[in-house]
Scaffold this motif. Structure first.
Motif, PDB file in Angstrom:
ATOM      1  N   ALA B  96       0.833  -1.214   0.000  1.00  0.00           N
ATOM      2  CA  ALA B  96       0.000   0.000   0.000  1.00  0.00           C
ATOM      3  C   ALA B  96       0.864   1.259   0.000  1.00  0.00           C
ATOM      4  N   HIS B  97       1.973   1.225   0.738  1.00  0.00           N
ATOM      5  CA  HIS B  97       2.862   2.396   0.754  1.00  0.00           C
ATOM      6  C   HIS B  97       3.531   2.605  -0.601  1.00  0.00           C
ATOM      7  N   TRP B  98       3.964   1.515  -1.211  1.00  0.00           N
ATOM      8  CA  TRP B  98       4.564   1.649  -2.548  1.00  0.00           C
ATOM      9  C   TRP B  98       3.516   2.117  -3.554  1.00  0.00           C
ATOM     10  N   ARG B  99       2.307   1.614  -3.391  1.00  0.00           N
ATOM     11  CA  ARG B  99       1.226   2.038  -4.297  1.00  0.00           C
ATOM     12  C   ARG B  99       0.999   3.547  -4.175  1.00  0.00           C
ATOM     13  N   ALA B 100       1.002   4.039  -2.936  1.00  0.00           N
ATOM     14  CA  ALA B 100       0.802   5.472  -2.727  1.00  0.00           C
ATOM     15  C   ALA B 100       1.936   6.280  -3.365  1.00  0.00           C
ATOM     16  N   ALA B 101       3.128   5.680  -3.410  1.00  0.00           N
ATOM     17  CA  ALA B 101       4.272   6.392  -3.988  1.00  0.00           C
ATOM     18  C   ALA B 101       4.161   6.513  -5.507  1.00  0.00           C
ATOM     19  N   LEU B 102       3.332   5.686  -6.128  1.00  0.00           N
ATOM     20  CA  LEU B 102       3.200   5.740  -7.600  1.00  0.00           C
ATOM     21  C   LEU B 102       2.781   7.138  -8.058  1.00  0.00           C
ATOM     22  N   ALA B 103       1.824   7.724  -7.333  1.00  0.00           N
ATOM     23  CA  ALA B 103       1.284   9.014  -7.762  1.00  0.00           C
ATOM     24  C   ALA B 103       2.303  10.134  -7.592  1.00  0.00           C
ATOM     25  N   SER B 104       3.245   9.939  -6.687  1.00  0.00           N
ATOM     26  CA  SER B 104       4.217  11.007  -6.397  1.00  0.00           C
ATOM     27  C   SER B 104       5.481  10.884  -7.225  1.00  0.00           C
ATOM     28  N   THR B 105       5.582   9.838  -8.018  1.00  0.00           N
ATOM     29  CA  THR B 105       6.831   9.587  -8.737  1.00  0.00           C
ATOM     30  C   THR B 105       6.573   9.477 -10.236  1.00  0.00           C
ATOM     31  N   THR B 106       7.642   9.582 -10.998  1.00  0.00           N
ATOM     32  CA  THR B 106       7.585   9.370 -12.440  1.00  0.00           C
ATOM     33  C   THR B 106       8.848   8.621 -12.850  1.00  0.00           C
ATOM     34  N   GLY B 107       8.849   8.150 -14.079  1.00  0.00           N
ATOM     35  CA  GLY B 107      10.057   7.537 -14.647  1.00  0.00           C
ATOM     36  C   GLY B 107      10.564   6.364 -13.837  1.00  0.00           C
ATOM     37  N   PRO B 108      11.888   6.261 -13.674  1.00  0.00           N
ATOM     38  CA  PRO B 108      12.468   5.095 -12.985  1.00  0.00           C
ATOM     39  C   PRO B 108      11.965   4.945 -11.553  1.00  0.00           C
ATOM     40  N   ASP B 109      11.693   6.072 -10.867  1.00  0.00           N
ATOM     41  CA  ASP B 109      11.190   5.964  -9.490  1.00  0.00           C
ATOM     42  C   ASP B 109       9.818   5.300  -9.463  1.00  0.00           C
ATOM     43  N   ARG B 110       8.981   5.635 -10.443  1.00  0.00           N
ATOM     44  CA  ARG B 110       7.668   4.983 -10.491  1.00  0.00           C
ATOM     45  C   ARG B 110       7.811   3.506 -10.866  1.00  0.00           C
ATOM     46  N   ASP B 111       8.723   3.210 -11.789  1.00  0.00           N
ATOM     47  CA  ASP B 111       8.952   1.801 -12.157  1.00  0.00           C
ATOM     48  C   ASP B 111       9.353   0.991 -10.921  1.00  0.00           C
ATOM     49  N   GLN B 112      10.218   1.586 -10.107  1.00  0.00           N
ATOM     50  CA  GLN B 112      10.688   0.918  -8.892  1.00  0.00           C
ATOM     51  C   GLN B 112       9.519   0.712  -7.919  1.00  0.00           C
ATOM     52  N   ALA B 113       8.667   1.716  -7.792  1.00  0.00           N
ATOM     53  CA  ALA B 113       7.521   1.597  -6.887  1.00  0.00           C
ATOM     54  C   ALA B 113       6.568   0.509  -7.370  1.00  0.00           C
ATOM     55  N   LEU B 114       6.342   0.463  -8.679  1.00  0.00           N
ATOM     56  CA  LEU B 114       5.431  -0.553  -9.214  1.00  0.00           C
ATOM     57  C   LEU B 114       6.013  -1.957  -9.041  1.00  0.00           C
ATOM     58  N   ALA B 115       7.337  -2.086  -9.273  1.00  0.00           N
ATOM     59  CA  ALA B 115       7.967  -3.402  -9.100  1.00  0.00           C
ATOM     60  C   ALA B 115       7.791  -3.889  -7.665  1.00  0.00           C
ATOM     61  N   ALA B 116       7.922  -2.984  -6.703  1.00  0.00           N
ATOM     62  CA  ALA B 116       7.759  -3.368  -5.299  1.00  0.00           C
ATOM     63  C   ALA B 116       6.302  -3.735  -5.013  1.00  0.00           C
ATOM     64  N   LEU B 117       5.369  -2.925  -5.511  1.00  0.00           N
ATOM     65  CA  LEU B 117       3.947  -3.225  -5.305  1.00  0.00           C
ATOM     66  C   LEU B 117       3.599  -4.614  -5.853  1.00  0.00           C
ATOM     67  N   VAL B 118       4.070  -4.900  -7.070  1.00  0.00           N
ATOM     68  CA  VAL B 118       3.768  -6.196  -7.699  1.00  0.00           C
ATOM     69  C   VAL B 118       4.396  -7.333  -6.892  1.00  0.00           C
ATOM     70  N   GLU B 119       5.665  -7.153  -6.522  1.00  0.00           N
ATOM     71  CA  GLU B 119       6.358  -8.227  -5.791  1.00  0.00           C
ATOM     72  C   GLU B 119       5.665  -8.524  -4.460  1.00  0.00           C
ATOM     73  N   TYR B 120       5.276  -7.497  -3.734  1.00  0.00           N
ATOM     74  CA  TYR B 120       4.667  -7.708  -2.422  1.00  0.00           C
ATOM     75  C   TYR B 120       3.252  -8.271  -2.557  1.00  0.00           C
ATOM     76  N   ALA B 121       2.550  -7.835  -3.583  1.00  0.00           N
ATOM     77  CA  ALA B 121       1.211  -8.382  -3.799  1.00  0.00           C
ATOM     78  C   ALA B 121       1.289  -9.876  -4.113  1.00  0.00           C
ATOM     79  N   VAL B 122       2.266 -10.251  -4.938  1.00  0.00           N
ATOM     80  CA  VAL B 122       2.437 -11.674  -5.270  1.00  0.00           C
ATOM     81  C   VAL B 122       2.824 -12.452  -4.014  1.00  0.00           C
ATOM     82  N   ARG B 123       3.676 -11.863  -3.178  1.00  0.00           N
ATOM     83  CA  ARG B 123       4.081 -12.582  -1.971  1.00  0.00           C
ATOM     84  C   ARG B 123       2.908 -12.723  -1.002  1.00  0.00           C
TER      85      ARG B 123
END
Lengths: 175, 145
Positions: B96-123
């Motif tokens: 949820a925290h990484w998801r919230a960071a999506l709106a505040s970031t762009t480019g590589p920072d957003r990619d990193q936030a999405l990768a974390a959101l996906v990884e944690y959701a899968v876990r």
């Protein structure tokens, strides 16, 4: 008789070198040429371009509404062909419908009232193959949500991120 | 509501990662075998993200929130079942925290936030499967309920 354009007004590029001539406008131009008896070219003239208002670009998320509905339909078709999978597939179909609903709300379109049939659903009749086919679709769909999230304005990023993540978890749930 | 800056959003994520690492210390001891190994791997993943965030926030002049010695857990972890339940909770909350960071970031920072959101959701989904929770998925991973 020669049609000339006002100098210094509008574009400097000859009109026929940029895209935007519609068939209708060309026909207009031809008709007027015939009426006036002029055989000279209209190249570079803005006279008939006044209705050249481009339509607003389609919302980039619009195709994702259909994609989510298609996924929901694929799950329903697979569950219909493999009733023993219904408990596993039903919740995922509902999730895709929920995604379509949210996406439609964001885009500002109404969802079709009848659930979409999935044209590509040839629902494999043995469970392992059916699950593998759904996993493959989820993987592709995850990629499209990932790309949409990367390109989205701030207010859409979280929704698209959740959709990408949900599609990843579906692949895990289907293993 | 004002959109948090990228630095503020990532500082909030870092605080969540600290708490996740603490929680996995309590989770791991209640698990055995493959589940314990999974908990160790999950903890290592949260440590890697914590370390990367500390470096990122330090080098970009952001505020690096300090970790705490202990965190209040949402419920007592007394056995395997409660450990697995907390593991799901930890993954969903950090997601949820990484998801919230999506709106505040762009480019590589957003990619990193999405990768974390996906990884944690899968876990989180894997932990639900381990715990026998059905369905093992949620419709909108990381979305506050």
């Amino acid at each position: 008789m020669v049609f000339t354009c006002p100098v210094g007004i509008g574009r400097t590029t000859p009109r026929d070198q940029v895209s935007g001539h519609t068939r209708r406008k060309l026909l207009h131009a031809g008709a007027l040429l015939a009426l006036g008896g002029a055989a000279t070219s209209l190249t570079g003239c803005d006279l008939f371009d006044r209705d050249d208002e481009p339509a607003p670009p389609p919302d980039p998320l619009r195709p994702m509404v259909d994609e989510a509905l298609g996924l929901a339909a694929a799950y329903r078709a697979t569950a219909a062909a493999n009733p023993e999978l219904t408990d596993r597939l039903g919740p995922i179909a509902e999730t895709h419908t929920a995604h379509a609903t949210e996406l439609a709300r964001v885009v500002g379109v109404t969802l079709p009232s009848a659930p979409a049939a999935d044209p590509s659903a040839t629902a494999a009749t043995e469970p392992a193959g059916a699950l593998a086919a759904l996993r493959a679709r989820e993987k592709t769909a995850q990629q499209s949500a990932t790309a949409a999230c990367a390109a989205a304005p701030a207010e859409r990023a979280a929704l698209l991120g959740s959709i990408a993540a949900a599609r990843a978890t579906h692949q895990e749930a289907l293993k | 509501m004002r959109q948090p800056t990228a630095g503020e959003a990532l500082a909030a994520v870092l605080s969540a990662e600290y708490a996740a690492i603490y929680a996995y210390g309590r989770i791991g001891v209640r698990l055995t075998g493959a589940a314990r190994e999974s908990a160790h791997q999950a903890e290592a993943a949260h440590r890697r993200r914590r370390d990367a965030l500390v470096v990122q926030l330090s080098t970009t002049g952001g505020t690096v929130p300090p970790g705490r010695a202990g965190y209040a857990l949402p419920f007592p972890v007394t056995d395997r079942a409660s450990a697995l339940r907390l593991a799901v909770e930890v993954e969903e909350r950090t997601a949820a925290h990484w998801r919230a960071a999506l709106a505040s970031t762009t480019g590589p920072d957003r990619d990193q936030a999405l990768a974390a959101l996906v990884e944690y959701a899968v876990r989180a989904t894997r932990w639900r499967k381990t715990a026998g929770v059905t369905p093992p998925t949620v419709a909108f991973p990381g979305r506050p309920t």
